[in-house]
Design an enzyme around this catalytic site. Sequence first.
Site, mmCIF file in Angstrom:
data_model
loop_
_atom_site.group_PDB
_atom_site.id
_atom_site.type_symbol
_atom_site.label_atom_id
_atom_site.label_comp_id
_atom_site.label_asym_id
_atom_site.label_seq_id
_atom_site.Cartn_x
_atom_site.Cartn_y
_atom_site.Cartn_z
ATOM 1 N N MET A 158 3.194 -6.264 7.007
ATOM 2 C CA MET A 158 2.355 -5.103 6.716
ATOM 3 C C MET A 158 1.543 -5.243 5.430
ATOM 4 S SD MET A 158 5.069 -2.218 5.334
ATOM 5 C CE MET A 158 3.752 -1.066 4.952
ATOM 6 N N TYR A 159 1.881 -6.170 4.551
ATOM 7 C CA TYR A 159 1.185 -6.270 3.268
ATOM 8 C C TYR A 159 -0.255 -6.741 3.481
ATOM 9 C CZ TYR A 159 5.884 -6.129 1.142
ATOM 10 O OH TYR A 159 7.164 -5.796 0.769
ATOM 11 N N GLY A 160 -1.180 -5.907 3.071
ATOM 12 C CA GLY A 160 -2.591 -6.266 3.210
ATOM 13 C C GLY A 160 -3.025 -6.454 4.637
ATOM 14 N N GLY A 161 -2.315 -5.796 5.572
ATOM 15 C CA GLY A 161 -2.695 -5.949 6.979
ATOM 16 C C GLY A 161 -2.574 -7.378 7.467
ATOM 17 N N GLY A 162 -1.614 -8.128 6.945
ATOM 18 C CA GLY A 162 -1.426 -9.522 7.334
ATOM 19 C C GLY A 162 -2.052 -10.510 6.362
#
Length: 307
Positions: free
Chosen positions: A52-56
């Site tokens: 989920m971090y930075g949308g991948g």
Amino acid sequence: METRTLGKAGPALTVVGLGCNNFGMAIDAAAADRVVHAALDAGITHFDTAEMYGGGQSEEMLGAALGARRDEAVIATKFLPRPADEPYEPGRLAARIREGAELSLRRLGTDRIDLYYQHVPDPEAPVEEALEALDGLVRAGKVLHIASSNVSGDQIAGAAAAEAHGWTAFTGTQIHWNLLQRDVERDVVPAAEAAGLGVVPYFPLASGLLTGKYRRNQPFPEGTRLARNERLAAGATDENFDRLEAYEAFAAERGHTVTELAIAWLLAQPAVASVIAGATRPAQVAANAAAATWRLSAEEASALAAT
């Protein structure tokens, strides 16, 4: 840097790990590359990211930054939960886990995930479904070790189902724990110790409060996490500033910074294998790594525990 085994049979983690949650959100790929290489140069080989971090983007940036040095690293990542707006059906969580692993492997540019976390427990799916799916990934060689995150003491106890079925068991759990946030000491940490799980604290610096960058009755510095996030800013209470100032004095008397104290105190806790500390600049990485050299005495740890 010293390494510790996570739990009974988990991976060997450097006692300070690099949290990569800033990648793709607070910093770009070039800055992430500098931070990753600063970590490697400081002896840090434990890198913690999530789907989920930075949308991948965090996984993509970490994989690109490690490049040919991938085998020097222990990569930990976490899969997204089953969509909350979808009603639970048997097998849906397992499918999400397998899908998440394939996507993470692709973004990281690697053939295996060293440590794979369930980012949050599923409120409806039985823990057996997650454990069976994770065991399948381990047997396929796509994941080497598994762990939980953001769980309660009761949920840790429930994960013992792996042993009954002969599945791969969780080796550790990642939790929000620092000198200003200690509620996990009531149930989660004792449950982890009883289950033989290693503990990996995140937010060890209380979103920057334990760095000294925020001062009582002064505006938050522009661009900082507390200036951007009202929820985190709520932690800047008079009570916490009282404690922060006491910690700063304690550290200064011993020739250390409050940042070093925050990390060293966690590393003095018996269950802790590694402390995850984020960074946006190489200088922050160096400051976090320096904390690993301070070993609190039993008396110092006991005095802090009473605060």
